[in-house]
Design an enzyme around this catalytic site. Structure first.
Site, short mmCIF file in Angstrom:
data_model
loop_
_atom_site.label_atom_id
_atom_site.label_comp_id
_atom_site.label_asym_id
_atom_site.label_seq_id
_atom_site.Cartn_x
_atom_site.Cartn_y
_atom_site.Cartn_z
N THR A 47 0.87 -1.24 -0.10
CA THR A 47 -0.08 -0.13 0.09
C THR A 47 0.85 0.97 -0.05
O THR A 47 0.60 2.27 -0.84
CB THR A 47 -0.77 -0.02 1.32
N GLN A 58 0.14 -9.48 -6.68
CA GLN A 58 -0.40 -10.84 -6.71
C GLN A 58 0.29 -11.54 -7.73
O GLN A 58 0.08 -12.87 -7.65
CB GLN A 58 -2.04 -10.84 -7.19
N ALA A 87 6.14 -8.75 0.37
CA ALA A 87 6.85 -10.05 0.76
C ALA A 87 5.74 -10.99 1.25
O ALA A 87 6.01 -12.32 1.11
CB ALA A 87 7.67 -9.96 1.64
N HIS A 88 4.83 -10.51 1.90
CA HIS A 88 3.99 -11.62 2.67
C HIS A 88 2.91 -12.35 1.42
O HIS A 88 2.15 -13.15 1.89
CB HIS A 88 3.01 -10.96 3.54
N THR A 142 14.20 4.35 9.51
CA THR A 142 15.14 3.30 9.66
C THR A 142 14.61 1.95 8.82
O THR A 142 13.61 1.43 9.15
CB THR A 142 15.44 2.79 11.21
N CYS A 191 -8.54 -6.08 1.89
CA CYS A 191 -8.56 -4.52 2.46
C CYS A 191 -9.85 -3.81 2.05
O CYS A 191 -10.16 -2.94 2.58
CB CYS A 191 -7.55 -4.12 1.31
#
Length: 391
Positions: free
Chosen positions: A83, A191, A212-213, A249, A337
């Site tokens: 996002t 996707q 990544a997820h 960071t 979402c």
């Protein structure tokens, strides 16, 4: 597979998120235990963190087909999510192209909320936003792109693979149209990566979003890949990290986890694609045999090998979803979402479907951990629940 409260629960919601792989957890654990420095610090602890961060960045870029070294390097910017990466791509590139002045932006009706939201923000800033329609099979209308693109168009954003029905979009053709007009094209490939081969340079896009997820990596890290020479400005402020384009960071362990997950996918992708496609075909064929009235959205278009969005005519999708959850089958109503929204799926409405058919639809998304036994049992439970609800 994620744990659930019900016994023998079957997880068919991999487009929402995928279970993290043990190898990824171990790689991140080692970083957390061994490396304690801030990658912006100049001492030895910081230098070690910086080394691991940049190694992960280079590995991810290479695996995605980007080139971040050499005379014309691309950029890979770590973010906290897809996002955020979509916001950075759309607002950062569009505003950089116009010097902060209002311009024209083109997107599609098949986009994820994390693209449609920034588009609405541009409207608030005085921009013109045109939304491409879709065919009944779930393919973006590139004839409209050809007609609407103009010298005033600052950016085009088209999703690579739809998150609800899984349709693969004609990005290469869209790139040709955009390049002919000198307009950058961003694609949300969230996707696509982890379910289909992706090569950034060969795809030809100007910018690409990944998370990544979605491929068995950690939640909390995404990335935006930006082609060399594409202007972009930050949307967050307050730090010098990542050339000032994304202050804050960097999460070194998450970057290492992302690189590890992507490397595992690249090594196993051919077998995993074959396996998911075979299971998805069995899933759809047996549901059709058990209930011929169902409608599989996007069935006649190229699709991701794992995604099946199905309408159950005569049933309420929310009621069916809840009943399946109780029966131990986890699926979804549209995008995660959009969870909790009472509005019909924008993606399915864009296909021109009747509202009652849209409201009877559920998305089932398989994963690399889905087994043949789980598919057979899911089919049995789904048909049993449908019978109980009075098909």
């Amino acid at each position: 597979m994620p744990k659930a409260s019900s016994v023998n629960a079957i997880y068919l919601d991999h487009n929402a998120t995928t279970p993290i792989r043990p190898e990824v957890v171990e790689a991140m654990r080692e970083v957390w235990l061994r490396v304690g420095g801030n990658p912006a610090s100049q001492h030895q602890f910081g230098r070690e963190a910086r080394r691991l961060l940049e190694e992960a960045r280079e590995k991810i870029a290479h695996l995605l087909g980007a080139e971040i070294t050499g005379p014309e390097p691309d950029r890979l910017i770590f973010t906290a999510s897809a996002t955020e990466a979509n916001n950075l791509a759309i607002c950062g590139i569009a505003l950089a192209r116009t010097g902060g002045q209002p311009g024209s932006f083109i997107t599609s009706s098949l986009e994820h909320p994390s693209v449609l939201g920034p588009a609405e923000h541009l409207v608030d800033l005085g921009w013109r936003v045109d939304t491409l329609g879709a065919t009944p099979d779930g393919i973006v209308r590139l004839d409209q792109l050809q007609a609407w693109i103009s010298p005033q168009t600052a950016l085009v954003s088209i999703i690579a693979a739809n998150h609800e029905i899984g349709t693969l979009q004609p990005i290469a053709e869209a790139v040709r149209i955009c390049q002919a007009h000198g307009v950058p094209l961003h694609t949300d490939a969230v996707q696509l990566v982890g379910k289909w081969p992706v090569h950034f340079r060969r795809l030809g896009v100007s910018a690409m979003t990944v998370a990544a997820h979605k491929f068995h990596g950690p939640v909390g890290i995404g990335a935006l890949v930006v082609r060399h020479g594409v202007p972009i400005q930050p949307v967050l402020f307050g730090g010098h990290q990542q050339e000032g384009l994304r202050p804050g960071t960097e999460a070194v362990a998450l970057a290492v986890g992302m690189a590890t997950a992507l490397e595992l996918w690249q090594k196993e992708q051919q077998e995993q694609i074959r396996q998911m496609a075979a299971l998805r075909e069995r899933f759809e064929q047996k549901l059709l045999a058990g209930w011929p009235e169902i409608l599989i959205h996007g069935r006649n278009a190229p699709r991701l090998p794992n995604t099946s969005c199905i309408a159950f005519p005569g049933l309420d999708g929310q009621v069916l979803f809840t009943a399946l959850d109780v029966a131990g089958v986890a699926c979804s109503i549209g995008s995660a979402c959009m969870s909790g929204s009472t509005e019909p799926s924008p993606t399915l409405m864009a296909l021109g479907l009747p509202k009652e058919l849209v409201l009877s639809s559920l998305r089932f998304s398989l994963g690399t951990t889905t087994t043949e036994h789980e598919i057979e049992e899911a089919i049995r439970r789904i048909l049993q629940v449908c019978d109980h609800l009075g098909r």
